[in-house]
Write a protein that holds these residues in place. Structure first.
Motif, short mmCIF file in Angstrom:
data_model
loop_
_atom_site.label_atom_id
_atom_site.label_comp_id
_atom_site.label_asym_id
_atom_site.label_seq_id
_atom_site.Cartn_x
_atom_site.Cartn_y
_atom_site.Cartn_z
N GLY A 1 0.82 -1.20 0.00
CA GLY A 1 0.00 0.00 0.00
C GLY A 1 0.86 1.25 0.00
N LYS B 1 -2.72 4.50 5.82
CA LYS B 1 -2.33 3.08 5.89
C LYS B 1 -1.67 2.73 7.22
N SER C 1 -4.46 -0.30 8.16
CA SER C 1 -5.09 0.97 7.80
C SER C 1 -6.02 1.50 8.89
#
Length: 403
Positions: A230, A236, A304
């Motif tokens: 990510g 995140k 996240s």
């Protein structure tokens, strides 16, 4: 999937540049333009390329319209897909250029993606007095908790949707939680809101999964390897993951591979060094195919604070790999069915994440690979395209398309 890009500059585009829109000289084919920021390596960008190709399989005339033609996925553009580069320096500049595109080409439908670009698309329709149907796609949460971590402009997206509501023909949410936010926080009428999960598993998924990446950490028994992927941004919360790894490593000699890039890369490197994790964390950067990493990992991690959906969760499951994820307001907990298909922990809680990581040795027994693959297959390219096509048909029923 990759091929040469047919690019048109927005200022020089003429009606003659458009691809043919008739079938058998009678019924005009459905025309759809997909508008997004750029072709960086994020989930929204990947999804846009996927659905563009799926729409073309259904006989739709597709044009990709981008704020700027840039990003890691440039070489992933499907061969022959027409691309319009608005070449704007700011999203606000997209409005008149996109309005000009709508006036010249009059696509049946414009599908826009992500917050500020959605607002720009609605403004462009208003400026152009266009008959094009606007379908906005909401990929991110709209809750106050999520928006606090974003640029201040994002705090006004919900209000913008309310003010521009009459121009929203349909709103697509990537999860049911995001759909409820569109209704409750942005006042989009319920009958205009549709939940369509992201396309994740395609025909080439297994082939991509089986590719060899040869990372040395996967050949060291008794040393579990976690993988995450990510953009390195606050949402995140990789920092919480690093703290969880440091706690977890007090009892187990595990490693972590972080895939992706982003503005917090240097900061996270400093955090890893401060926590004594320099030899235990590999900042592996951007990889066009992350699936082989997921397949070989002992578990996939997601830390996240908020997610609209969570493509990487489905990808890991499709590889048969167990998932440990934060219980975000929306996507991951829906994908994992509140713990049926993976482990969920509270966001911003490194201690809880570390406890879940301590159970890595038994995770493949708790969550068999075949069970995870079956769940992942529910989020296929075909399923997503079918839902979009049904939505498009309801908006422009007099256009030709392939069932």
């Amino acid at each position: 999937m990759s091929g040469s890009i047919a690019v048109s500059a927005s200022k020089g585009l003429t009606a003659a540049a458009a691809s043919p829109r008739t079938i058998g000289g009678r019924t005009r084919a459905m025309s759809v333009a997909i508008y997004l920021h750029d072709l960086s390596g994020g989930g929204v960008e990947r999804q846009s390329l996927i659905i563009a190709e799926e729409f073309r399989r259904h006989g739709v005339d597709v044009t990709l319209v981008v704020h700027q033609l840039r990003g890691e996925l440039l070489d992933q553009v499907p061969a022959g897909l027409r691309v319009i580069d608005l070449a704007s320096s700011r999203t606000l500049q997209d409005v008149p250029r996109l309005a000009g595109f709508l006036r010249r080409e009059e696509p049946d439908i414009l599908v826009s993606n992500v917050d500020l670009n959605n607002v720009a698309a609605l403004l462009a329709k208003g400026v152009a007095f266009s008959s094009t149907k606007i379908v906005i796609c909401q990929h991110n949460p709209m809750s106050a908790g999520y928006l606090r971590s974003e640029n201040w402009l994002y705090r006004y997206v919900g209000l913008s949707y309310k003010l521009l509501g009459p121009l929203i023909d349909r709103a697509v949410a990537v999860s049911s939680g995001v759909a409820e936010e569109l209704i409750d926080l942005a006042s989009v009428p319920r009958d205009r809101v549709f939940t369509i999960n992201n396309p994740v598993v395609g025909p080439d998924f297994q082939e991509r999964c089986d590719e060899d990446i040869g990372h040395p950490w996967f050949n060291q028994p008794n040393r579990p390897v976690f993988v995450t992927a990510g953009r390195m941004v606050a949402q995140k919360d990789h920092e919480a993951m690093l703290h969880a790894l440091a706690i977890h490593r007090r009892t187990m000699d595990s490693r972590l591979i972080i895939l992706g890039t982003g503005p917090l890369r240097d900061h996270l490197g400093s955090v890893a060094e401060r926590l004594g994790l320099t030899e235990a964390v590999d900042f592996a950067g951007f990889h066009p195919n992350t699936l082989p990493f997921f397949r070989q990992a002992d578990a996939f991690l997601l830390s996240s604070r908020a997610e609209g959906f969570g493509n990487v969760v489905v990808e890991a499951m499709g590889c048969g790999t167990p998932v440990i994820s934060t219980r975000c307001e929306h996507g991951p907990k829906e994908i994992l069915e509140h713990g049926r298909y993976g482990v969920l922990v509270e966001p911003r809680n490194p201690e809880a994440l570390a406890v879940a990581m301590n159970g890595v040795a038994t995770m493949r027994e708790r969550f068999p690979a075949e069970l995870l693959r079956q769940r992942a297959n529910e989020f296929s390219y075909a399923a997503c395209a079918s839902r979009y096509m049904a939505l498009f048909k309801s908006l422009v029923p007099n256009r030709a398309w392939v069932a």
